[in-house]
Design a protein around this motif. Structure first.
Motif, PDB file in Angstrom:
ATOM      1  N   ILE A   1       0.829  -1.204   0.000  1.00 48.13           N
ATOM      2  CA  ILE A   1       0.000   0.000   0.000  1.00 48.13           C
ATOM      3  C   ILE A   1       0.864   1.255   0.000  1.00 48.13           C
ATOM      4  CG2 ILE A   1      -1.623   1.343   1.392  1.00 48.13           C
ATOM      5  CD1 ILE A   1      -2.852  -1.390   2.241  1.00 48.13           C
ATOM      6  N   ILE A   2       1.881   1.268   0.857  1.00 48.18           N
ATOM      7  CA  ILE A   2       2.752   2.439   0.941  1.00 48.18           C
ATOM      8  C   ILE A   2       3.487   2.654  -0.379  1.00 48.18           C
ATOM      9  CG2 ILE A   2       4.823   3.354   2.052  1.00 48.18           C
ATOM     10  CD1 ILE A   2       3.826   2.024   4.666  1.00 48.18           C
ATOM     11  N   GLN A   3       4.029   1.598  -0.949  1.00 46.51           N
ATOM     12  CA  GLN A   3       4.822   1.729  -2.165  1.00 46.51           C
ATOM     13  C   GLN A   3       3.979   2.081  -3.389  1.00 46.51           C
ATOM     14  OE1 GLN A   3       6.886  -2.032  -2.329  1.00 46.51           O
ATOM     15  NE2 GLN A   3       7.997  -1.620  -0.421  1.00 46.51           N
ATOM     16  N   GLU A   4       2.745   1.596  -3.419  1.00 46.36           N
ATOM     17  CA  GLU A   4       1.910   1.797  -4.609  1.00 46.36           C
ATOM     18  C   GLU A   4       1.012   3.028  -4.527  1.00 46.36           C
ATOM     19  OE1 GLU A   4      -0.246  -1.810  -5.504  1.00 46.36           O
ATOM     20  OE2 GLU A   4       1.519  -3.064  -5.114  1.00 46.36           O
ATOM     21  N   SER A   5       0.953   3.680  -3.389  1.00 50.26           N
ATOM     22  CA  SER A   5      -0.007   4.777  -3.221  1.00 50.26           C
ATOM     23  C   SER A   5       0.375   6.090  -3.901  1.00 50.26           C
ATOM     24  CB  SER A   5      -0.261   5.035  -1.738  1.00 50.26           C
ATOM     25  OG  SER A   5       0.919   5.495  -1.089  1.00 50.26           O
ATOM     26  N   PRO A   6       1.668   6.503  -3.967  1.00 47.72           N
ATOM     27  CA  PRO A   6       1.952   7.858  -4.471  1.00 47.72           C
ATOM     28  C   PRO A   6       1.328   8.197  -5.813  1.00 47.72           C
ATOM     29  CG  PRO A   6       3.886   7.007  -3.369  1.00 47.72           C
ATOM     30  CD  PRO A   6       2.897   5.872  -3.429  1.00 47.72           C
TER      31      PRO A   6
ATOM     32  N   PRO B   1       1.010  -9.192  27.612  1.00 50.84           N
ATOM     33  CA  PRO B   1       0.436  -7.859  27.383  1.00 50.84           C
ATOM     34  C   PRO B   1      -1.085  -7.893  27.294  1.00 50.84           C
ATOM     35  CG  PRO B   1       1.455  -8.706  25.383  1.00 50.84           C
ATOM     36  CD  PRO B   1       1.827  -9.653  26.477  1.00 50.84           C
ATOM     37  N   LEU B   2      -1.712  -6.951  27.950  1.00 52.25           N
ATOM     38  CA  LEU B   2      -3.170  -6.826  27.906  1.00 52.25           C
ATOM     39  C   LEU B   2      -3.616  -5.834  26.845  1.00 52.25           C
ATOM     40  CD1 LEU B   2      -4.004  -6.797  31.722  1.00 52.25           C
ATOM     41  CD2 LEU B   2      -4.094  -8.728  30.120  1.00 52.25           C
ATOM     42  N   THR B   3      -2.739  -4.887  26.508  1.00 52.99           N
ATOM     43  CA  THR B   3      -3.060  -3.878  25.504  1.00 52.99           C
ATOM     44  C   THR B   3      -1.876  -3.701  24.563  1.00 52.99           C
ATOM     45  OG1 THR B   3      -2.215  -2.004  26.795  1.00 52.99           O
ATOM     46  CG2 THR B   3      -4.534  -2.636  27.132  1.00 52.99           C
ATOM     47  N   CYS B   4      -2.128  -3.039  23.462  1.00 54.62           N
ATOM     48  CA  CYS B   4      -1.043  -2.632  22.561  1.00 54.62           C
ATOM     49  C   CYS B   4      -1.465  -1.342  21.890  1.00 54.62           C
ATOM     50  CB  CYS B   4      -0.732  -3.710  21.529  1.00 54.62           C
ATOM     51  SG  CYS B   4      -1.980  -3.898  20.239  1.00 54.62           S
ATOM     52  N   PRO B   5      -0.501  -0.498  21.513  1.00 54.78           N
ATOM     53  CA  PRO B   5      -0.864   0.741  20.817  1.00 54.78           C
ATOM     54  C   PRO B   5      -1.299   0.470  19.380  1.00 54.78           C
ATOM     55  CG  PRO B   5       1.509   0.568  21.061  1.00 54.78           C
ATOM     56  CD  PRO B   5       0.947  -0.573  21.806  1.00 54.78           C
ATOM     57  N   ARG B   6      -2.343   1.151  18.962  1.00 58.74           N
ATOM     58  CA  ARG B   6      -2.776   1.131  17.560  1.00 58.74           C
ATOM     59  C   ARG B   6      -2.686   2.564  17.072  1.00 58.74           C
ATOM     60  NH1 ARG B   6      -6.187  -2.798  15.169  1.00 58.74           N
ATOM     61  NH2 ARG B   6      -5.716  -2.843  12.934  1.00 58.74           N
ATOM     62  N   LEU B   7      -2.108   2.744  15.908  1.00 57.83           N
ATOM     63  CA  LEU B   7      -1.848   4.088  15.409  1.00 57.83           C
ATOM     64  C   LEU B   7      -2.521   4.337  14.079  1.00 57.83           C
ATOM     65  CD1 LEU B   7       1.133   2.780  16.583  1.00 57.83           C
ATOM     66  CD2 LEU B   7       1.598   5.223  16.538  1.00 57.83           C
ATOM     67  N   ILE B   8      -2.800   5.605  13.814  1.00 58.18           N
ATOM     68  CA  ILE B   8      -3.188   6.069  12.498  1.00 58.18           C
ATOM     69  C   ILE B   8      -2.033   6.895  11.962  1.00 58.18           C
ATOM     70  CG2 ILE B   8      -4.815   7.393  11.117  1.00 58.18           C
ATOM     71  CD1 ILE B   8      -6.050   4.915  12.312  1.00 58.18           C
ATOM     72  N   LEU B   9      -1.458   6.440  10.858  1.00 57.42           N
ATOM     73  CA  LEU B   9      -0.355   7.140  10.220  1.00 57.42           C
ATOM     74  C   LEU B   9      -0.847   7.864   8.980  1.00 57.42           C
ATOM     75  CD1 LEU B   9       2.420   4.388  10.377  1.00 57.42           C
ATOM     76  CD2 LEU B   9       1.863   6.137  12.074  1.00 57.42           C
ATOM     77  N   CYS B  10      -0.186   8.955   8.665  1.00 56.74           N
ATOM     78  CA  CYS B  10      -0.547   9.746   7.489  1.00 56.74           C
ATOM     79  C   CYS B  10       0.695  10.024   6.654  1.00 56.74           C
ATOM     80  CB  CYS B  10      -1.181  11.076   7.916  1.00 56.74           C
ATOM     81  SG  CYS B  10      -1.652  12.149   6.544  1.00 56.74           S
ATOM     82  N   GLY B  11       0.562   9.780   5.370  1.00 53.89           N
ATOM     83  CA  GLY B  11       1.615  10.172   4.424  1.00 53.89           C
ATOM     84  C   GLY B  11       1.016  11.168   3.451  1.00 53.89           C
ATOM     85  N   LYS B  12       1.521  12.393   3.457  1.00 51.14           N
ATOM     86  CA  LYS B  12       0.985  13.462   2.622  1.00 51.14           C
ATOM     87  C   LYS B  12       1.891  13.714   1.429  1.00 51.14           C
ATOM     88  CE  LYS B  12      -0.432  18.319   2.752  1.00 51.14           C
ATOM     89  NZ  LYS B  12      -0.525  19.558   3.578  1.00 51.14           N
ATOM     90  N   LYS B  13       1.263  13.821   0.265  1.00 53.43           N
ATOM     91  CA  LYS B  13       2.004  14.113  -0.960  1.00 53.43           C
ATOM     92  C   LYS B  13       2.071  15.624  -1.162  1.00 53.43           C
ATOM     93  CE  LYS B  13       2.130  12.806  -5.861  1.00 53.43           C
ATOM     94  NZ  LYS B  13       1.496  11.957  -6.901  1.00 53.43           N
ATOM     95  N   GLU B  14       3.271  16.127  -1.342  1.00 50.47           N
ATOM     96  CA  GLU B  14       3.431  17.572  -1.529  1.00 50.47           C
ATOM     97  C   GLU B  14       3.003  17.992  -2.939  1.00 50.47           C
ATOM     98  OE1 GLU B  14       4.028  19.573   0.861  1.00 50.47           O
ATOM     99  OE2 GLU B  14       4.352  17.966   2.304  1.00 50.47           O
TER     100      GLU B  14
END
Length: 233
Positions: free
Chosen positions: A147-152, A220-233
């Motif tokens: 997804i990251i490589q094919e998105s730009p 572990p009872l929990t783990c961090p879940r993140l939302i990442l953003c890659g912005k195209k200039e």
């Protein structure tokens, strides 16, 4: 979630999502993504790997034009029916195919994805729709990397790729991957979520991939879940 005659309905804000099979119930990653969509007026949205369609339908109900894709034909039929159920059939187009294949050369203001990213030992890999909703390859990065490589090429100038990430997969690796394809990378949101059942079952395998990850210590009872953003200039 309410049930009627063996068919479940999932209510989120003003979206009513019909979920005829267990694998289509929106999970915690999808809900986190739904809460942090960086939408601007007039944005055209791609809901990548849409499942039952929650994220795309939410964007369409806010007035955006949406293309929603999934590789599983039965899931596409479900999200198409849910678009009609929510009155956004004219603003949401459902397409079948693998990641970006159904959109050709189209470009979008926002690409949203909650891909399968659970590390999967080779002897646990299956190719049925239920497994596809969780399994992310041996190290969890099979679809994330694609997804990251094919998105730009599919992002308009100023467009944003937003995707979920289990913290134990490596925040820095993800940010570096976004920067490597020319995107301005940032963390939009971070939330502690219950440690996934599948991750508990595969904990030793995950630890072998991430031996220094503090979030995997003990039981572990929990783990961090993140939302990442890659912005195209």
């Amino acid at each position: 979630m309410v049930s009627r005659g063996g068919v479940h309905f999932f209510l989120y804000e003003d979206c009513l999502i019909r979920v005829p099979t267990h694998e289509l119930v929106p999970k915690s990653g999808s809900l986190l993504l739904a809460r942090h969509l960086p939408l601007r007026p007039g944005d055209i949205v791609l809901d990548l790997g849409a499942g039952a369609g929650l994220v795309g339908i939410l964007a369409a109900k806010r007035g955006h034009r949406v293309v929603a894709t999934d590789i599983v034909p039965a899931f596409v039929e479900c999200l198409r029916a849910n678009a009609l159920l929510n009155g956004v059939g004219s603003r949401l187009e459902a397409r079948t195919g693998d990641l970006f294949e159904p959109v050709g050369d189209d470009a979008f203001d926002v690409i949203a994805a909650n891909p399968p990213e659970m590390p999967t030992p080779p002897d646990r890999a299956w190719d049925d729709p239920l497994s596809r909703t969780d399994n992310g390859g041996v190290d969890g990065w099979l679809l994330l990397d694609r997804i990251i490589q094919e998105s730009p090429p599919h992002l308009k100038p100023g467009g944003r790729l937003v995707l979920t990430l289990f913290g134990f997969l490596g925040t820095n690796r993800a940010l570096d991957s976004l920067r490597a394809v020319g995107l301005d990378a940032s963390v939009l949101a971070r939330e502690e979520q219950p440690f996934p059942r599948l991750a508990r079952e595969r904990l030793e395998h995950i630890r072998s991939l991430c031996p220094d990850e503090a979030d995997l210590a003990g039981r572990p009872l929990t783990c961090p879940r993140l939302i990442l953003c890659g912005k195209k200039e």
